[in-house]
Design a protein around this motif. Structure first.
Motif, PDB file in Angstrom:
ATOM      1  N   LYS A 105     -34.153   3.759  82.157  1.00 50.09           N
ATOM      2  CA  LYS A 105     -34.806   2.698  82.919  1.00 50.09           C
ATOM      3  C   LYS A 105     -36.314   2.913  82.992  1.00 50.09           C
ATOM      4  N   GLY A 106     -36.731   4.184  82.963  1.00 44.61           N
ATOM      5  CA  GLY A 106     -38.157   4.461  82.989  1.00 44.61           C
ATOM      6  C   GLY A 106     -38.878   3.870  81.793  1.00 44.61           C
ATOM      7  N   LEU A 107     -38.230   3.876  80.634  1.00 50.59           N
ATOM      8  CA  LEU A 107     -38.833   3.282  79.445  1.00 50.59           C
ATOM      9  C   LEU A 107     -38.945   1.772  79.599  1.00 50.59           C
ATOM     10  N   GLY A 108     -37.879   1.137  80.085  1.00 48.59           N
ATOM     11  CA  GLY A 108     -37.939  -0.304  80.305  1.00 48.59           C
ATOM     12  C   GLY A 108     -39.016  -0.687  81.298  1.00 48.59           C
ATOM     13  N   ASP A 109     -39.103   0.052  82.406  1.00 51.21           N
ATOM     14  CA  ASP A 109     -40.121  -0.228  83.424  1.00 51.21           C
ATOM     15  C   ASP A 109     -41.524  -0.062  82.856  1.00 51.21           C
ATOM     16  N   LEU A 110     -41.708   0.972  82.043  1.00 51.80           N
ATOM     17  CA  LEU A 110     -43.030   1.235  81.476  1.00 51.80           C
ATOM     18  C   LEU A 110     -43.437   0.136  80.499  1.00 51.80           C
ATOM     19  N   LEU A 111     -42.511  -0.320  79.678  1.00 48.96           N
ATOM     20  CA  LEU A 111     -42.819  -1.392  78.727  1.00 48.96           C
ATOM     21  C   LEU A 111     -43.154  -2.694  79.453  1.00 48.96           C
ATOM     22  N   ARG A 112     -42.446  -2.979  80.540  1.00 41.31           N
ATOM     23  CA  ARG A 112     -42.780  -4.177  81.330  1.00 41.31           C
ATOM     24  C   ARG A 112     -44.150  -4.034  81.979  1.00 41.31           C
ATOM     25  N   TRP A 113     -44.480  -2.820  82.424  1.00 40.72           N
ATOM     26  CA  TRP A 113     -45.789  -2.581  83.041  1.00 40.72           C
ATOM     27  C   TRP A 113     -46.905  -2.764  82.020  1.00 40.72           C
ATOM     28  N   ILE A 114     -46.720  -2.249  80.813  1.00 44.16           N
ATOM     29  CA  ILE A 114     -47.728  -2.410  79.760  1.00 44.16           C
ATOM     30  C   ILE A 114     -47.946  -3.880  79.457  1.00 44.16           C
ATOM     31  N   LYS A 115     -46.861  -4.649  79.395  1.00 45.52           N
ATOM     32  CA  LYS A 115     -46.993  -6.092  79.143  1.00 45.52           C
ATOM     33  C   LYS A 115     -47.824  -6.754  80.230  1.00 45.52           C
ATOM     34  N   ALA A 116     -47.492  -6.471  81.498  1.00 47.00           N
ATOM     35  CA  ALA A 116     -48.177  -7.123  82.615  1.00 47.00           C
ATOM     36  C   ALA A 116     -49.613  -6.654  82.760  1.00 47.00           C
ATOM     37  N   GLU A 117     -49.855  -5.369  82.541  1.00 46.18           N
ATOM     38  CA  GLU A 117     -51.174  -4.789  82.790  1.00 46.18           C
ATOM     39  C   GLU A 117     -52.158  -5.066  81.660  1.00 46.18           C
ATOM     40  N   TYR A 118     -51.655  -5.143  80.422  1.00 43.08           N
ATOM     41  CA  TYR A 118     -52.544  -5.193  79.261  1.00 43.08           C
ATOM     42  C   TYR A 118     -52.316  -6.413  78.368  1.00 43.08           C
ATOM     43  N   ASN A 119     -51.787  -7.475  78.966  1.00 44.39           N
ATOM     44  CA  ASN A 119     -51.666  -8.756  78.253  1.00 44.39           C
ATOM     45  C   ASN A 119     -50.761  -8.644  77.021  1.00 44.39           C
ATOM     46  N   ASN A 120     -49.659  -7.907  77.193  1.00 44.09           N
ATOM     47  CA  ASN A 120     -48.592  -7.848  76.194  1.00 44.09           C
ATOM     48  C   ASN A 120     -49.080  -7.475  74.792  1.00 44.09           C
ATOM     49  N   PRO A 121     -49.654  -6.290  74.639  1.00 49.11           N
ATOM     50  CA  PRO A 121     -50.097  -5.865  73.300  1.00 49.11           C
ATOM     51  C   PRO A 121     -48.903  -5.531  72.409  1.00 49.11           C
ATOM     52  N   GLU A 122     -49.123  -5.457  71.115  1.00 47.50           N
ATOM     53  CA  GLU A 122     -48.089  -4.984  70.201  1.00 47.50           C
ATOM     54  C   GLU A 122     -47.853  -3.504  70.461  1.00 47.50           C
ATOM     55  N   VAL A 123     -46.607  -3.147  70.738  1.00 43.25           N
ATOM     56  CA  VAL A 123     -46.256  -1.764  71.071  1.00 43.25           C
ATOM     57  C   VAL A 123     -45.406  -1.165  69.963  1.00 43.25           C
ATOM     58  N   ILE A 124     -45.764   0.037  69.545  1.00 47.61           N
ATOM     59  CA  ILE A 124     -44.929   0.836  68.653  1.00 47.61           C
ATOM     60  C   ILE A 124     -44.542   2.098  69.416  1.00 47.61           C
ATOM     61  N   ILE A 125     -43.248   2.290  69.618  1.00 46.13           N
ATOM     62  CA  ILE A 125     -42.769   3.512  70.255  1.00 46.13           C
ATOM     63  C   ILE A 125     -42.780   4.594  69.192  1.00 46.13           C
ATOM     64  N   THR A 126     -43.767   5.459  69.271  1.00 47.20           N
ATOM     65  CA  THR A 126     -44.034   6.419  68.202  1.00 47.20           C
ATOM     66  C   THR A 126     -43.199   7.689  68.324  1.00 47.20           C
ATOM     67  N   GLU A 127     -42.707   7.990  69.526  1.00 48.95           N
ATOM     68  CA  GLU A 127     -41.813   9.143  69.708  1.00 48.95           C
ATOM     69  C   GLU A 127     -40.840   8.848  70.838  1.00 48.95           C
TER      70      GLU A 127
END
Length: 221
Positions: A105-127
């Motif tokens: 759930k921490g990963l899901g919460d973090l991805l939602r936070w990145i979307k809201a905080e930084y205008n939904n940038p393209e994300v690559i989960i690198t590790e």
């Protein structure tokens, strides 16, 4: 995360406001005339802001935090500036690494936070990865990948997060910093006692193979 990401991805192109204020206040209390946190000029804000091809995110685990009622750490220190205590839940499953708990759930919460905080940038989960005590039937790693990938799929489909790629750590067991070869993150076992260093696929390798072939998250069995 904001310490590194905010100057690049935020609309104001600076450190997070809470970070600026806290360190300025602590610096003043220490008798300093200026904050210990470097200040961006307008030129450098403009220069750094938006300089990304994508948002590269390493995610392994999470913590809950609570405000610390007493000062933590040396003065000055990151811990003192941060001002919070980190803790885990007893039901979280722990990996072979002292710091690693499975918290999808921490990963899901973090991805939602990145979307809201930084205008939904393209994300690559690198590790994204899990350590165990060296077994071919690595069911805990399979479960870890399954549960975290379900979170990634959920935020893409239901929250519109712009996640474009996912990469695991790691393809093979390897040298893990100060832990050497004692903690295993690989999907392939490496026979370190053999001159040929044979690679043997673990259960998690077959899990990822099926995912790639079918383009869907396999069930856990």
């Amino acid at each position: 995360l904001g310490w590194i990401a905010h100057p690049i991805f935020s609309s104001d192109g600076d450190y997070p406001a809470v970070m600026i204020d806290r360190i300025a206040n602590h610096s003043k209390a220490e008798g300093r005339l200026v904050s210990r946190l470097p200040t961006f000029s307008k030129h450098w804000k403009r220069t750094i802001q938006g300089t990304s091809d994508f948002f590269g995110l390493n995610y392994y685990t999470s913590r809950y935090i609570r405000e610390s009622l007493e000062p933590i750490g040396e003065n000055p220190s990151v811990a003192r500036d941060r001002g919070n205590e980190r803790f885990t839940k007893p039901e979280w499953i722990k990996g072979a690494s002292d710091w690693l708990y499975s918290v999808p759930k921490g990963l899901g919460d973090l991805l939602r936070w990145i979307k809201a905080e930084y205008n939904n940038p393209e994300v690559i989960i690198t590790e994204n990865g899990w350590s165990d005590d060296d077994r071919l039937e690595d069911d805990s790693r399979v479960t870890y990948f399954h549960d975290h990938l379900e979170q990634v799929l959920d935020v893409i489909l239901n929250n519109g997060c712009n996640v474009k790629a996912f990469s695991v750590w790691s393809l093979v067991d390897n040298f893990e910093w100060s832990q050497g070869y004692t903690e295993k993150f690989g999907m392939f076992f490496v026979n370190m006692s053999s001159p040929r260093k044979e690679r043997i696929p673990k259960k998690s390798a077959y899990f990822m193979e099926e995912l790639i072939k079918k383009r869907s998250i396999p069930g856990i069995y």
